[in-house]
Design a protein around this motif. Sequence first.
Motif, PDB file in Angstrom:
ATOM      1  N   ARG A  23       0.834  -1.212   0.000  1.00 59.34           N
ATOM      2  CA  ARG A  23       0.000   0.000   0.000  1.00 59.34           C
ATOM      3  C   ARG A  23       0.866   1.259   0.000  1.00 59.34           C
ATOM      4  N   ILE A  24       1.936   1.251   0.793  1.00 53.40           N
ATOM      5  CA  ILE A  24       2.831   2.407   0.838  1.00 53.40           C
ATOM      6  C   ILE A  24       3.455   2.665  -0.527  1.00 53.40           C
ATOM      7  N   VAL A  25       3.889   1.599  -1.194  1.00 53.33           N
ATOM      8  CA  VAL A  25       4.477   1.749  -2.524  1.00 53.33           C
ATOM      9  C   VAL A  25       3.460   2.341  -3.495  1.00 53.33           C
ATOM     10  N   THR A  26       2.244   1.817  -3.462  1.00 59.94           N
ATOM     11  CA  THR A  26       1.197   2.323  -4.357  1.00 59.94           C
ATOM     12  C   THR A  26       0.914   3.792  -4.082  1.00 59.94           C
ATOM     13  N   GLU A  27       0.748   4.141  -2.826  1.00 59.68           N
ATOM     14  CA  GLU A  27       0.479   5.535  -2.464  1.00 59.68           C
ATOM     15  C   GLU A  27       1.641   6.441  -2.879  1.00 59.68           C
ATOM     16  N   SER A  28       2.862   5.953  -2.734  1.00 62.98           N
ATOM     17  CA  SER A  28       4.036   6.762  -3.056  1.00 62.98           C
ATOM     18  C   SER A  28       4.105   7.067  -4.540  1.00 62.98           C
ATOM     19  N   VAL A  29       3.942   6.043  -5.376  1.00 66.51           N
ATOM     20  CA  VAL A  29       3.974   6.262  -6.828  1.00 66.51           C
ATOM     21  C   VAL A  29       2.834   7.187  -7.249  1.00 66.51           C
ATOM     22  N   MET A  30       1.668   6.992  -6.655  1.00 70.40           N
ATOM     23  CA  MET A  30       0.520   7.834  -6.978  1.00 70.40           C
ATOM     24  C   MET A  30       0.783   9.286  -6.587  1.00 70.40           C
ATOM     25  N   CYS A  31       1.331   9.500  -5.413  1.00 67.94           N
ATOM     26  CA  CYS A  31       1.576  10.853  -4.921  1.00 67.94           C
ATOM     27  C   CYS A  31       2.732  11.517  -5.667  1.00 67.94           C
ATOM     28  N   MET A  32       3.769  10.775  -5.976  1.00 62.39           N
ATOM     29  CA  MET A  32       4.941  11.334  -6.646  1.00 62.39           C
ATOM     30  C   MET A  32       4.671  11.713  -8.091  1.00 62.39           C
ATOM     31  N   PHE A  33       3.859  10.896  -8.786  1.00 59.99           N
ATOM     32  CA  PHE A  33       3.735  11.056 -10.230  1.00 59.99           C
ATOM     33  C   PHE A  33       2.316  11.358 -10.733  1.00 59.99           C
ATOM     34  N   HIS A  34       1.304  11.100  -9.913  1.00 60.82           N
ATOM     35  CA  HIS A  34      -0.077  11.248 -10.391  1.00 60.82           C
ATOM     36  C   HIS A  34      -0.967  11.908  -9.331  1.00 60.82           C
ATOM     37  N   LEU A  35      -0.427  12.883  -8.628  1.00 62.13           N
ATOM     38  CA  LEU A  35      -1.183  13.484  -7.529  1.00 62.13           C
ATOM     39  C   LEU A  35      -2.482  14.126  -8.003  1.00 62.13           C
ATOM     40  N   ASP A  36      -2.467  14.672  -9.220  1.00 60.51           N
ATOM     41  CA  ASP A  36      -3.684  15.316  -9.724  1.00 60.51           C
ATOM     42  C   ASP A  36      -4.821  14.311  -9.944  1.00 60.51           C
ATOM     43  N   LYS A  37      -4.472  13.016 -10.023  1.00 59.94           N
ATOM     44  CA  LYS A  37      -5.482  11.963 -10.218  1.00 59.94           C
ATOM     45  C   LYS A  37      -5.645  11.102  -8.953  1.00 59.94           C
ATOM     46  N   TRP A  38      -5.308  11.667  -7.813  1.00 59.40           N
ATOM     47  CA  TRP A  38      -5.293  10.915  -6.557  1.00 59.40           C
ATOM     48  C   TRP A  38      -6.605  10.178  -6.308  1.00 59.40           C
ATOM     49  N   GLN A  39      -6.481   8.918  -5.895  1.00 62.27           N
ATOM     50  CA  GLN A  39      -7.637   8.097  -5.545  1.00 62.27           C
ATOM     51  C   GLN A  39      -7.566   7.763  -4.060  1.00 62.27           C
ATOM     52  N   LYS A  40      -8.616   8.053  -3.331  1.00 64.91           N
ATOM     53  CA  LYS A  40      -8.590   7.852  -1.894  1.00 64.91           C
ATOM     54  C   LYS A  40      -8.604   6.375  -1.517  1.00 64.91           C
ATOM     55  N   GLN A  41      -9.337   5.564  -2.265  1.00 64.55           N
ATOM     56  CA  GLN A  41      -9.446   4.141  -1.969  1.00 64.55           C
ATOM     57  C   GLN A  41      -8.296   3.369  -2.608  1.00 64.55           C
ATOM     58  N   SER A  42      -7.691   2.470  -1.843  1.00 59.33           N
ATOM     59  CA  SER A  42      -6.528   1.721  -2.332  1.00 59.33           C
ATOM     60  C   SER A  42      -6.843   0.918  -3.588  1.00 59.33           C
ATOM     61  N   ARG A  43      -8.039   0.329  -3.646  1.00 62.63           N
ATOM     62  CA  ARG A  43      -8.390  -0.469  -4.826  1.00 62.63           C
ATOM     63  C   ARG A  43      -8.435   0.401  -6.067  1.00 62.63           C
ATOM     64  N   SER A  54       4.142   3.582 -15.108  1.00 63.73           N
ATOM     65  CA  SER A  54       5.207   2.986 -15.920  1.00 63.73           C
ATOM     66  C   SER A  54       6.252   2.339 -15.015  1.00 63.73           C
ATOM     67  N   LYS A  55       7.040   1.455 -15.583  1.00 64.91           N
ATOM     68  CA  LYS A  55       8.124   0.805 -14.837  1.00 64.91           C
ATOM     69  C   LYS A  55       9.124   1.843 -14.344  1.00 64.91           C
ATOM     70  N   GLN A  56       9.331   2.908 -15.143  1.00 64.41           N
ATOM     71  CA  GLN A  56      10.280   3.942 -14.769  1.00 64.41           C
ATOM     72  C   GLN A  56       9.885   4.622 -13.463  1.00 64.41           C
ATOM     73  N   GLU A  57       8.587   4.765 -13.221  1.00 62.76           N
ATOM     74  CA  GLU A  57       8.132   5.402 -11.994  1.00 62.76           C
ATOM     75  C   GLU A  57       8.477   4.552 -10.771  1.00 62.76           C
ATOM     76  N   LEU A  61      11.203   5.367  -7.651  1.00 61.43           N
ATOM     77  CA  LEU A  61      10.948   5.202  -6.223  1.00 61.43           C
ATOM     78  C   LEU A  61      11.987   4.283  -5.603  1.00 61.43           C
ATOM     79  N   ASN A  62      12.306   3.199  -6.274  1.00 65.32           N
ATOM     80  CA  ASN A  62      13.299   2.245  -5.756  1.00 65.32           C
ATOM     81  C   ASN A  62      14.657   2.916  -5.581  1.00 65.32           C
ATOM     82  N   ASP A  63      15.070   3.729  -6.570  1.00 63.60           N
ATOM     83  CA  ASP A  63      16.334   4.455  -6.459  1.00 63.60           C
ATOM     84  C   ASP A  63      16.314   5.407  -5.270  1.00 63.60           C
ATOM     85  N   ASN A  64      15.199   6.126  -5.108  1.00 68.03           N
ATOM     86  CA  ASN A  64      15.090   7.067  -3.999  1.00 68.03           C
ATOM     87  C   ASN A  64      15.176   6.359  -2.648  1.00 68.03           C
ATOM     88  N   LEU A  65      14.565   5.178  -2.558  1.00 65.42           N
ATOM     89  CA  LEU A  65      14.621   4.414  -1.309  1.00 65.42           C
ATOM     90  C   LEU A  65      16.047   3.957  -1.015  1.00 65.42           C
TER      91      LEU A  65
END
Length: 384
Positions: A23-43, A54-57, A61-65
Amino acid sequence: MHNRFFKNDVYKEMERNNGTIERIVTESVMCMFHLDKWQKQSRNMGEFLNRNSSKQEFDRLNDNLNRLEAVYDESFGDIFTSKDSFIWFTLFEKFTSYDLPDRSFADFIRSYKADRMWERKFNGESFVDIDKNRSTKDKSVIVRKLEILECLLSGFLKVSSAPAGRDELEEFAAKMLEIDAGELHEDIDFYMESLDDLTARAVKDGSGILARENRPSLLAMMVYSYKNDVNLDDWLKEYAAKNDRYIADQKKIIMNGGHGMSADNGIYILETKDQYRVAHLQAIENLSCVSFGGGCKAGYADGGLWSAKVVEMWGGCKYTRSRTKALEIAHRWAQRLPVCEYGVRIIRCGKTWKKILGDARKYARREMECTKTGGGACRTFQGR
């Protein structure tokens, strides 16, 4: 995503096994790259990323971690919680655009805690006020939290988070492209109009690529295209179709985008059973290339890495027993490169360095003989 950062004590064993890390990974990619399309529900968030990420996103995140792990200490445990980790990962992504050593971000966290920065108010609200009074997964709450943290971070680092003015745009482009600032000043209106025309043709309305903070690097790329007779239309259209944001590494994107070609390079850490080695390499896929038909399983180091190639690429490098030290060296090198297409990557090998050397000596002669005689096709194993 299996990253060692999540093995820090801040994440409980139960969280590592019940889907919290995912869930943290999903939220992170969403917030970092797609915040304007944020979805409150995890599903809903997962469904959106399945269609649009994309795989690049995830690689970013993996590089940043990896970078965060290199500067992490135990006092950060109440910062990188399962609730707020995605907010701080997004803030670190913002930090990477400042081209400062990663320890500066760690220093900010320490100051944030020591000076109780969460109590400082901006427009009548502090971070803790927002955290207490509203649903923490509402888009408006996330945006406001990030705004406050970005203000605190830029103030601590003494950098500006505001969009660059006209003079700053000219200064940035002149510095990046190493051209005369006076000459650029004379034609700046033409370049800015050309950039507006290009983005209108190639980028859809609302794309994160059009964020004002990206204007300096976009303008520099436009100047570069005229100076070097490069057409950016096709490149920008393709990039905008796959991404909703601009790469923080400004000079890298100017050079790669301007040339429209890949640098095919990265900083690669070889992790063996007993040591780490760091190298700046190109064409990393050569690690899995075997010259004689059929190959020999004992001849490759592990996971399809050909021992002779491993020695060729890392044999002249100094080694360290410390993973943290290797990461620090790798990220320091990457930050100094004008272009580092694949960033920092870890290549894992299940043998000791001595065993790799032994295998390389034993089978390199067979490979050389086969290359000279032309016998056998190049057989490729999938590395990991």
